[in-house]
Design a protein around this motif. Sequence first.
Motif, PDB file in Angstrom:
ATOM      1  N   PHE A   1      -3.618   6.124   4.808  1.00 35.71           N
ATOM      2  CA  PHE A   1      -4.735   7.036   4.250  1.00 35.71           C
ATOM      3  C   PHE A   1      -5.386   6.370   3.081  1.00 35.71           C
ATOM      4  CE2 PHE A   1      -1.869   9.924   6.816  1.00 35.71           C
ATOM      5  CZ  PHE A   1      -2.841  10.535   7.518  1.00 35.71           C
ATOM      6  N   VAL A   2      -6.832   6.283   3.417  1.00 34.16           N
ATOM      7  CA  VAL A   2      -7.547   5.654   2.027  1.00 34.16           C
ATOM      8  C   VAL A   2      -8.479   6.627   1.521  1.00 34.16           C
ATOM      9  CG1 VAL A   2      -8.903   3.583   1.500  1.00 34.16           C
ATOM     10  CG2 VAL A   2      -6.965   3.551   2.884  1.00 34.16           C
TER      11      VAL A   2
ATOM     12  N   TYR B   1     -14.814   1.321  -4.307  1.00 36.49           N
ATOM     13  CA  TYR B   1     -13.445   1.200  -4.526  1.00 36.49           C
ATOM     14  C   TYR B   1     -12.701   2.019  -3.381  1.00 36.49           C
ATOM     15  CZ  TYR B   1      -9.149   1.778  -7.035  1.00 36.49           C
ATOM     16  OH  TYR B   1      -7.774   1.728  -7.621  1.00 36.49           O
ATOM     17  N   GLY B   2     -11.576   1.644  -3.029  1.00 37.78           N
ATOM     18  CA  GLY B   2     -10.905   1.893  -2.054  1.00 37.78           C
ATOM     19  C   GLY B   2      -9.428   2.383  -2.501  1.00 37.78           C
ATOM     20  N   TRP B   3      -9.176   3.813  -2.423  1.00 41.84           N
ATOM     21  CA  TRP B   3      -7.517   4.299  -2.913  1.00 41.84           C
ATOM     22  C   TRP B   3      -6.754   4.436  -2.003  1.00 41.84           C
ATOM     23  CZ3 TRP B   3      -6.314   9.833  -4.673  1.00 41.84           C
ATOM     24  CH2 TRP B   3      -4.956   9.820  -4.803  1.00 41.84           C
ATOM     25  N   GLN B   4      -5.600   3.545  -1.985  1.00 41.57           N
ATOM     26  CA  GLN B   4      -4.771   3.664  -0.647  1.00 41.57           C
ATOM     27  C   GLN B   4      -3.750   4.776  -1.204  1.00 41.57           C
ATOM     28  OE1 GLN B   4      -3.267  -0.467  -0.320  1.00 41.57           O
ATOM     29  NE2 GLN B   4      -4.823  -1.018   0.606  1.00 41.57           N
TER      30      GLN B   4
ATOM     31  N   ASP C   1      -1.122   6.389   0.161  1.00 39.70           N
ATOM     32  CA  ASP C   1       0.096   6.727   0.289  1.00 39.70           C
ATOM     33  C   ASP C   1       0.836   5.105   0.359  1.00 39.70           C
ATOM     34  OD1 ASP C   1      -0.972   6.024   2.638  1.00 39.70           O
ATOM     35  OD2 ASP C   1       0.295   7.308   3.847  1.00 39.70           O
ATOM     36  N   ASN C   2       0.516   4.152  -0.360  1.00 40.47           N
ATOM     37  CA  ASN C   2       0.878   2.730  -0.154  1.00 40.47           C
ATOM     38  C   ASN C   2       1.956   2.569  -0.984  1.00 40.47           C
ATOM     39  OD1 ASN C   2       1.178  -0.037   0.342  1.00 40.47           O
ATOM     40  ND2 ASN C   2      -0.650  -0.620  -0.672  1.00 40.47           N
ATOM     41  N   PRO C   3       3.339   2.406  -0.429  1.00 45.18           N
ATOM     42  CA  PRO C   3       4.517   2.150  -1.292  1.00 45.18           C
ATOM     43  C   PRO C   3       4.727   0.661  -1.778  1.00 45.18           C
ATOM     44  CG  PRO C   3       5.267   2.306   1.065  1.00 45.18           C
ATOM     45  CD  PRO C   3       3.676   2.708   0.845  1.00 45.18           C
ATOM     46  N   TYR C   4       3.894  -0.208  -1.016  1.00 47.58           N
ATOM     47  CA  TYR C   4       3.856  -1.614  -1.266  1.00 47.58           C
ATOM     48  C   TYR C   4       2.903  -2.187  -2.261  1.00 47.58           C
ATOM     49  CZ  TYR C   4       6.503  -0.596   3.062  1.00 47.58           C
ATOM     50  OH  TYR C   4       7.387   0.066   4.002  1.00 47.58           O
ATOM     51  N   CYS C   5       2.547  -1.530  -3.354  1.00 41.03           N
ATOM     52  CA  CYS C   5       1.374  -1.678  -4.081  1.00 41.03           C
ATOM     53  C   CYS C   5       1.665  -2.957  -4.924  1.00 41.03           C
ATOM     54  CB  CYS C   5       1.386  -0.779  -5.214  1.00 41.03           C
ATOM     55  SG  CYS C   5       2.740  -0.468  -6.310  1.00 41.03           S
TER      56      CYS C   5
ATOM     57  N   HIS D   1      -3.126  -4.336  -2.397  1.00 43.29           N
ATOM     58  CA  HIS D   1      -3.767  -3.573  -3.535  1.00 43.29           C
ATOM     59  C   HIS D   1      -5.225  -3.095  -3.266  1.00 43.29           C
ATOM     60  CE1 HIS D   1      -1.117  -5.434  -6.234  1.00 43.29           C
ATOM     61  NE2 HIS D   1      -1.229  -6.899  -5.607  1.00 43.29           N
ATOM     62  N   ASN D   2      -5.636  -2.056  -4.049  1.00 38.65           N
ATOM     63  CA  ASN D   2      -6.762  -1.141  -3.754  1.00 38.65           C
ATOM     64  C   ASN D   2      -8.019  -2.148  -3.592  1.00 38.65           C
ATOM     65  OD1 ASN D   2      -5.221   1.160  -3.492  1.00 38.65           O
ATOM     66  ND2 ASN D   2      -5.500   1.302  -5.638  1.00 38.65           N
TER      67      ASN D   2
END
Length: 284
Positions: A197-198, A217-220, A222-226, A230-231
């Motif tokens: 989800f972004v 700008y895109g905000w990921q 639920d990304n646990p692999y930051c 990266h956004n």
Amino acid sequence: MKHRILLILLLFNFAAFAQEDLLQQLDTVKPAEKQVEIAAFKALQIGNMQSTKLTAKGEWYVIISHRFGDLTQGFDNFFGLDDANTKLGAIYGITDWLSVAATRHTAGKVYELAVKYRFASQKIDGFPVTIVGYNTMDINSELDTDVYPNLKSSQRFAYSTQLLISRKVSEKLSFEVAPMFIYKNLYDPTIENQKQFVIGTGGRWKVAKRISINLEYGWQIDNPYCSITHNPLTAGIDIETGGHVFQLVFSNTQLMNDVGVFANPASKLDGGGIFFGFNMYRVF
């Protein structure tokens, strides 16, 4: 005879006054339909992200995009010129509110099919925003059965579903919010999610008659692999030149397909990974 002439003159004057009164009433009636607002964006994309602009009915657009290599490597890759990705495709307006597109990307040898459709338009003294839906389907033709011996045809596919909501605030300023859902049939669970989800955000500031500055700008969410992905952040310049819009783009991702841009950017915002390129649209 005199009485008949007098009667005719009275009837004529009454009809003239009645017609004038009717015209005055018609002048005071406001049209029922609101005037559609001028497009919030001049180009079909803000940078990498789609804008709410659509092609007109019967129009063909040809799109050519390049993203060169990492600028921060300097002369090692000649400031990115030694390493470029290309996107080539076409967009067709089926109606004024519906268009379809097909593009091919050198990165991953991906074929991307897309459909764009408008739900509502921003109107003067009326509906406050423009709402557009956008869906893509990617086909990765580079995947090799030698690397993935159990590869299924369906695993070549990836999808994105987007809702684009924009508002033209003034003649100079427009902005957009775009919630997205991305799904991959083939993914590596150690470094990425199958579902992503972004929230995309973007804006346009007009600095001259035919020039604007864009930022997105895109905000990921639920990304646990930051630490690995990266956004995505993209800045650019729109230049209107007659029959087409030319966009100069700086981004932290070299990819150009929507799934790749918003789910796979592999560069940090604070050092390294600056990719320069352009988008060029030509309408026929």
